[in-house]
Design an enzyme around this catalytic site. Structure first.
Site, PDB file in Angstrom:
ATOM      1  N   TYR A 129      -1.807  -4.695  11.272  1.00 57.95           N
ATOM      2  CA  TYR A 129      -2.566  -3.538  11.763  1.00 57.95           C
ATOM      3  C   TYR A 129      -2.620  -3.555  13.281  1.00 57.95           C
ATOM      4  O   TYR A 129      -2.516  -4.607  13.901  1.00 57.95           O
ATOM      5  CB  TYR A 129      -4.018  -3.618  11.254  1.00 57.95           C
ATOM      6  CG  TYR A 129      -4.230  -3.051   9.879  1.00 57.95           C
ATOM      7  CD1 TYR A 129      -3.909  -1.731   9.593  1.00 57.95           C
ATOM      8  CD2 TYR A 129      -4.778  -3.830   8.865  1.00 57.95           C
ATOM      9  CE1 TYR A 129      -4.129  -1.208   8.336  1.00 57.95           C
ATOM     10  CE2 TYR A 129      -4.999  -3.307   7.600  1.00 57.95           C
ATOM     11  CZ  TYR A 129      -4.670  -1.996   7.341  1.00 57.95           C
ATOM     12  OH  TYR A 129      -4.880  -1.471   6.098  1.00 57.95           O
ATOM     13  N   LYS A 251       4.496   2.150   9.388  1.00 55.26           N
ATOM     14  CA  LYS A 251       3.905   2.641   8.129  1.00 55.26           C
ATOM     15  C   LYS A 251       2.760   3.608   8.414  1.00 55.26           C
ATOM     16  O   LYS A 251       1.862   3.303   9.200  1.00 55.26           O
ATOM     17  CB  LYS A 251       3.369   1.451   7.323  1.00 55.26           C
ATOM     18  CG  LYS A 251       2.658   1.827   6.028  1.00 55.26           C
ATOM     19  CD  LYS A 251       2.378   0.598   5.192  1.00 55.26           C
ATOM     20  CE  LYS A 251       1.674   0.907   3.898  1.00 55.26           C
ATOM     21  NZ  LYS A 251       0.238   1.169   4.053  1.00 55.26           N
TER      22      LYS A 251
HETATM   23  C1  FNR Z   1      -4.164  -0.553   0.703  1.00 49.71           C
HETATM   24  N1  FNR Z   1      -3.220  -0.200   1.670  1.00 49.71           N
HETATM   25  C2  FNR Z   1      -3.032  -1.027   2.763  1.00 49.71           C
HETATM   26  N2  FNR Z   1      -2.059  -0.731   3.671  1.00 49.71           N
HETATM   27  C3  FNR Z   1      -1.824  -1.555   4.716  1.00 49.71           C
HETATM   28  O1  FNR Z   1      -0.934  -1.263   5.513  1.00 49.71           O
HETATM   29  N3  FNR Z   1      -2.558  -2.705   4.866  1.00 49.71           N
HETATM   30  C4  FNR Z   1      -3.549  -3.067   3.994  1.00 49.71           C
HETATM   31  O2  FNR Z   1      -4.175  -4.112   4.144  1.00 49.71           O
HETATM   32  C5  FNR Z   1      -3.829  -2.175   2.923  1.00 49.71           C
HETATM   33  N4  FNR Z   1      -4.846  -2.441   2.049  1.00 49.71           N
HETATM   34  C6  FNR Z   1      -4.995  -1.675   0.918  1.00 49.71           C
HETATM   35  C7  FNR Z   1      -5.954  -2.032  -0.033  1.00 49.71           C
HETATM   36  C8  FNR Z   1      -6.040  -1.316  -1.219  1.00 49.71           C
HETATM   37  C9  FNR Z   1      -7.037  -1.733  -2.257  1.00 49.71           C
HETATM   38  C10 FNR Z   1      -5.179  -0.211  -1.447  1.00 49.71           C
HETATM   39  C11 FNR Z   1      -5.223   0.556  -2.746  1.00 49.71           C
HETATM   40  C12 FNR Z   1      -4.270   0.156  -0.502  1.00 49.71           C
HETATM   41  C13 FNR Z   1      -2.321   0.951   1.447  1.00 49.71           C
HETATM   42  C14 FNR Z   1      -1.089   0.528   0.658  1.00 49.71           C
HETATM   43  O3  FNR Z   1      -0.246  -0.291   1.419  1.00 49.71           O
HETATM   44  C15 FNR Z   1      -0.253   1.747   0.206  1.00 49.71           C
HETATM   45  O4  FNR Z   1       0.042   2.546   1.322  1.00 49.71           O
HETATM   46  C16 FNR Z   1      -0.988   2.593  -0.833  1.00 49.71           C
HETATM   47  O5  FNR Z   1      -1.629   1.759  -1.774  1.00 49.71           O
HETATM   48  C17 FNR Z   1       0.012   3.501  -1.547  1.00 49.71           C
HETATM   49  O6  FNR Z   1      -0.625   4.349  -2.424  1.00 49.71           O
HETATM   50  P1  FNR Z   1      -0.717   4.086  -4.013  1.00 49.71           P
HETATM   51  O7  FNR Z   1       0.637   3.724  -4.507  1.00 49.71           O
HETATM   52  O8  FNR Z   1      -1.694   2.961  -4.163  1.00 49.71           O
HETATM   53  O9  FNR Z   1      -1.224   5.363  -4.537  1.00 49.71           O
END
Ligand code: FNR
Length: 382
Positions: A129, A251
């Site tokens: 991040y 991303k």
């Molecule tokens: C995430 N996502 C996410 N993305 C990221 O770049 N770093 C992170 O730490 C997280 N943490 C995270 C926690 C949880 C519980 C979820 C559900 C999602 C987003 C993740 O990488 C991804 O973009 C999404 O989950 C995609 O959508 P779908 O497939 O879950 O609908």
């Protein structure tokens, strides 16, 4: 009712996890409209059935960012994965690599980089991040590189947090959250025993290593909250581009103009994503945003897409809409929470079978052949 392995695993995860964790995974920002549209828009994309095309030998193999994969899927970075199953990041990474694909480790993982990489046969991917604390970022990048990781996923759609009201309802955040979480741990002893949470704060690997002290969930939420950086712009990323010698993927791209900027910046790839509907509710679903982005930058860099993928058919749809590969988020997390490594392995084998059927019945034999011709012309829906 929608039937899929993901919906079955989701239901099992709901029963096994304490509510604050299930809703943290399952929920999205504000009224959750984008979250719902991610799934429904993608599932609505009509596939074009073709027959008598000799599809006796199909290959799902592909190459993404210089890495050979058994299918065009990588597990998305998901924070706190080690709270959904014991050492969850390790279990998910092992299931992914056994299936011939890979895992992207989140910045905010429970298991530190070194532990996950140490239990894997090939380099995993790492997600970072943008944080105010550039010292943390540098430390994380150095540790990832030293561990042998080469593919960096840089998440840029979190300059500010999107409000997730479900988290306030469930006890993940808000007043008395700690007491509510403790109560839920006590009433879900099977889960608390599994992840080692009975009575002890959970250590959040990468953050703890940097801060030099054990961190519980409350510390993590506080630390992350203080670290969003709304000032970030493309030029702030240049030091990372100079520092990181492996492939770099941006991303959180949802607009063709930003995709073009990613090309100018020199990114090796993008992830078309709205963070699974967890940031700004009301933005386009990934399925609807993707075609214009592919028109703008296809061939200039690797296009990955996520948000809303729940079946192997959805993977084929995303590729037909313009992606080179996809990330799975909640789909694998539900399976991990429900069944650990075996759950993720089973989910991936079902995705593979579903993709094979979708390819056979749209008349394509390889991933490269999947394209807009696999969809009913005119953007028709099912
Ligand atoms: C995430 N996502 C996410 N993305 C990221 O770049 N770093 C992170 O730490 C997280 N943490 C995270 C926690 C949880 C519980 C979820 C559900 C999602 C987003 C993740 O990488 C991804 O973009 C999404 O989950 C995609 O959508 P779908 O497939 O879950 O609908």
């Amino acid at each position: 009712m929608i039937i899929s392995a993901s919906t079955d695993y989701r239901e099992a995860a709901r029963r096994r996890l304490p509510p604050f964790l299930f809703h943290y995974i399952d929920g999205g920002a504000y009224a959750e409209r984008t979250l719902a549209r991610n799934v429904s828009d993608l599932g609505d994309v009509a596939l074009r059935q073709r027959v008598l095309k000799d599809v006796s030998s199909l290959s799902l193999e592909t190459e993404l960012l210089g890495e050979k994969l058994s299918m065009p899927i990588v597990l998305a970075p998901v924070g706190l994965t080690g709270m959904y199953a014991r050492r969850g990041e390790v279990q998910a990474a092992r299931a992914a690599q056994k299936a011939g694909i890979n895992l992207t480790l989140s910045t905010v993982s429970v298991c530190p980089i070194e532990e996950v990489q140490g239990r894997c046969d090939k380099p995993i991917w790492f997600q970072l991040y943008v944080l105010k604390d550039r010292g943390f970022m540098k430390n994380a990048l150095e540790r990832a590189w030293a561990a042998g990781i080469r593919t960096l996923v840089f998440t840029v759609d979190m300059p500010v947090p999107g409000a997730r009201y479900r988290d306030a309802h469930s006890g993940m955040s808000g007043p008395n959250a700690e007491i509510r979480r403790l109560w839920q741990a006590v009433t879900h002893p099977h889960w608390a025993f599994d992840v080692g949470l009975m009575g002890t704060p959970h250590d959040l690997g990468n953050v703890s290593k940097y801060l030099g002290k054990a961190t519980g969930l409350a510390d993590y939420i506080g630390w992350l909250g203080a670290n969003f950086d709304p000032s970030i712009s493309w030029k702030d990323l240049e030091w990372i581009r100079d520092f990181w010698k492996g492939p770099m993927v941006i991303k959180g791209i949802l607009d063709p103009e930003d995709a073009k900027d990613a090309v100018s910046f020199g990114a090796d790839g993008i992830v078309v994503s709205n963070h699974g509907g967890r940031q700004l509710d009301g933005v386009l679903s990934s399925a609807r945003a993707l075609p214009a982005i592919a028109d703008a930058v296809k061939g200039d860099l690797t296009i990955l897409a996520d948000s809303g993928i729940r079946t192997g058919l959805d993977v084929v749809r995303m590729i037909a809409l313009g992606a080179d590969g996809v990330l799975l988020g909640r789909a694998f997390i539900y399976a991990l929470a429900a069944g650990g490594e075996a759950g993720v392995s089973n989910l991936l084998s079902l995705f593979e079978k579903e993709m094979r059927v979708a390819m056979a019945l749209t008349g394509v034999k390889s991933i490269r052949e999947i394209g807009p011709q696999c969809l009913v012309p005119g953007g028709m829906t099912v």
